[in-house]
Scaffold this active site. Structure first.
Site, short mmCIF file in Angstrom:
data_model
loop_
_atom_site.label_atom_id
_atom_site.label_comp_id
_atom_site.label_asym_id
_atom_site.label_seq_id
_atom_site.Cartn_x
_atom_site.Cartn_y
_atom_site.Cartn_z
N LYS A 167 4.53 1.27 8.60
CA LYS A 167 4.79 -0.16 8.36
C LYS A 167 5.66 -0.67 9.51
O LYS A 167 6.84 -0.34 9.59
CB LYS A 167 5.50 -0.29 7.01
CG LYS A 167 5.70 -1.70 6.50
CD LYS A 167 6.25 -1.66 5.07
CE LYS A 167 6.35 -3.05 4.47
NZ LYS A 167 6.89 -3.03 3.10
N LYS A 224 -4.08 0.29 3.51
CA LYS A 224 -3.19 -0.66 2.84
C LYS A 224 -3.49 -2.03 3.42
O LYS A 224 -3.16 -2.33 4.56
CB LYS A 224 -1.74 -0.26 3.11
CG LYS A 224 -0.74 -0.95 2.22
CD LYS A 224 -0.57 -0.21 0.91
CE LYS A 224 0.38 -0.89 -0.03
NZ LYS A 224 1.66 -1.28 0.54
N GLU A 252 4.57 5.30 4.31
CA GLU A 252 3.81 4.17 4.86
C GLU A 252 4.14 3.90 6.33
O GLU A 252 5.31 3.80 6.71
CB GLU A 252 4.12 2.92 4.04
CG GLU A 252 3.26 1.71 4.40
CD GLU A 252 3.16 0.76 3.23
OE1 GLU A 252 2.36 1.04 2.31
OE2 GLU A 252 3.91 -0.23 3.21
N ASN A 311 4.26 -1.86 -8.52
CA ASN A 311 5.05 -2.38 -7.41
C ASN A 311 6.34 -3.02 -7.93
O ASN A 311 6.30 -3.95 -8.73
CB ASN A 311 4.23 -3.40 -6.60
CG ASN A 311 4.76 -3.54 -5.19
OD1 ASN A 311 5.95 -3.34 -4.94
ND2 ASN A 311 3.89 -3.89 -4.26
N GLU A 357 -2.98 -1.61 -8.02
CA GLU A 357 -1.57 -2.00 -8.06
C GLU A 357 -1.30 -3.11 -9.08
O GLU A 357 -2.03 -4.09 -9.16
CB GLU A 357 -1.14 -2.47 -6.68
CG GLU A 357 0.33 -2.82 -6.59
CD GLU A 357 0.71 -3.21 -5.19
OE1 GLU A 357 0.77 -2.32 -4.33
OE2 GLU A 357 0.91 -4.41 -4.95
N GLU A 377 6.21 2.09 -6.53
CA GLU A 377 6.09 1.53 -5.18
C GLU A 377 7.22 0.55 -4.85
O GLU A 377 7.60 -0.27 -5.69
CB GLU A 377 4.79 0.74 -5.04
CG GLU A 377 3.51 1.51 -5.29
CD GLU A 377 2.30 0.59 -5.20
OE1 GLU A 377 1.27 0.93 -5.78
OE2 GLU A 377 2.40 -0.48 -4.57
N SER A 378 7.68 0.62 -3.63
CA SER A 378 8.53 -0.41 -2.99
C SER A 378 10.02 -0.37 -3.35
O SER A 378 10.38 -0.21 -4.52
CB SER A 378 8.03 -1.83 -3.28
OG SER A 378 6.73 -2.01 -2.81
O1 LIG Z 1 6.68 -5.65 2.08
C1 LIG Z 1 6.56 -6.88 1.98
O2 LIG Z 1 7.41 -7.70 2.41
C2 LIG Z 1 5.31 -7.47 1.37
C3 LIG Z 1 5.16 -8.84 1.33
C4 LIG Z 1 4.01 -9.40 0.81
C5 LIG Z 1 3.00 -8.60 0.34
C6 LIG Z 1 3.14 -7.22 0.37
C7 LIG Z 1 4.28 -6.64 0.86
N1 LIG Z 1 4.44 -5.28 0.92
C8 LIG Z 1 3.48 -4.37 0.44
C9 LIG Z 1 4.13 -3.27 -0.29
O3 LIG Z 1 4.10 -3.29 -1.48
C10 LIG Z 1 4.89 -2.25 0.48
O4 LIG Z 1 4.45 -2.17 1.78
C11 LIG Z 1 4.94 -0.83 -0.06
O5 LIG Z 1 4.92 -0.73 -1.43
C12 LIG Z 1 6.22 -0.15 0.51
O6 LIG Z 1 7.35 -0.91 0.15
P1 LIG Z 1 8.75 -0.70 0.88
O7 LIG Z 1 9.12 0.75 0.74
O8 LIG Z 1 9.71 -1.58 0.15
O9 LIG Z 1 8.55 -1.10 2.29
#
Ligand SMILES: O=C(O)c1ccccc1NCC(=O)[C@H](O)[C@H](O)COP(=O)(O)O
Length: 267
Positions: free
Chosen positions: A65, A124, A63, A193, A172, A226-227
């Site tokens: 980001k 996204k 991503e 997520n 998601e 995810e995340s």
């Molecule tokens: O990332 C955040 O803080 C967030 C807050 C509110 C809504 C969405 C958010 N993120 C979107 C995502 O789920 C992530 O960008 C994506 O899955 C990647 O996650 P990460 O590897 O933890 O950055």
């Protein structure tokens, strides 16, 4: 006339969306309040995003980001340079944030990435209006994110709109009820997520739990964890369960995006 041009408008109940996510989707709904909901003519569906996620082994969706509500500023990435670095590190798809206020995303970031990489790109954003899907297709994305926590029962309608536009959709979910809605909607790609988007808490047990539930229900589609992943060891929790992982913050803030992607995926 398109398959959806004569359909009744799909009503969303954004007041049901709490916390940080609720604030973001209300802002996005205001951004698109006057937008034309017409999708236009159907576009051919290549299923390019889905195809790369179905390749053998765990696929990486990396991503672009630059900022987030949970981290604040992450890194002042130039989107195309970042995407090319991810691609060199083995990413099979690129996720590009286009939300401006909290993630420092732009439409141009997505257009630049689409124009410069060979792998498919995901828009996204917080889709709350059909125009956002039309834009994703016009900007060259292969897929768009659809969040069950935002769309609720309208998920199936938005999935149909995405497909009409030739887009794949990453649908998601974060809990059992949302997963069951995604399954009922017939989503070919489901992302789980680990981050609760109302509180921003991360629990890496969420993805394995819901992925097992989907497989136990006989789901044969693509499953994405995810995340919250920061290391190859953390990915071991889903390595033999998920088809793909979506990783943003830890890669984007690493300083060496290619190296970080390779280390994460152990390639
Ligand atoms: O990332 C955040 O803080 C967030 C807050 C509110 C809504 C969405 C958010 N993120 C979107 C995502 O789920 C992530 O960008 C994506 O899955 C990647 O996650 P990460 O590897 O933890 O950055």
């Amino acid at each position: 006339m398109s398959a959806r041009d004569d359909a009744a408008p799909v009503t969303l109940h954004l007041d049901r969306v709490p916390g940080v996510l609720g604030r973001i989707v209300h802002e996005r709904a205001a951004d698109y309040a006057g937008a034309d909901p017409a999708l236009g003519a159907a576009r051919p569906r290549t299923r390019r995003f889905e195809a790369v996620l179905r390749q053998p082994g765990l696929s990486l969706i990396a991503e672009v980001k630059r900022a987030s509500p949970s981290q604040g500023a992450i890194a002042p990435l130039e989107p195309l340079d970042a995407a090319l670095a991810y691609q060199a590190g083995g990413a099979r798809a690129i996720s590009v944030l286009t939300e401006p206020r909290h993630f420092d995303g732009t439409p141009q970031a997505l257009r630049d990435v689409v124009g410069g990489v060979t792998v498919p790109a995901l828009r996204k954003d917080f889709v709350v209006h059909p125009a956002m899907l039309r834009e994703a297709a016009e900007w060259g994305a292969s897929a768009a994110l659809l969040m069950v926590s935002v769309l609720h029962e309208a998920t199936a309608d938005y999935l149909q709109m995405a497909h009409h536009l030739g887009l794949d959709a990453l649908v998601e979910v974060h809990d059992e009820r949302e997963l069951d809605l995604a399954l009922a909607a017939g989503a070919p790609i489901i992302g789980v997520n680990n981050r609760d988007l109302t509180t921003l808490n991360i629990d890496l047990e969420v993805s394995p739990r819901l992925i097992r539930r989907a497989r136990d229900a006989g789901y044969g589609g693509v499953l994405v964890a995810e995340s919250g992943y920061r290391s190859a060891a953390e990915l071991d929790r889903v390595r033999d369960l998920a088809d793909a992982v979506l990783v943003g913050s830890s890669l984007a803030g690493s300083g060496d995006l290619t190296r970080a992607a390779r280390d994460l995926m152990r390639v």
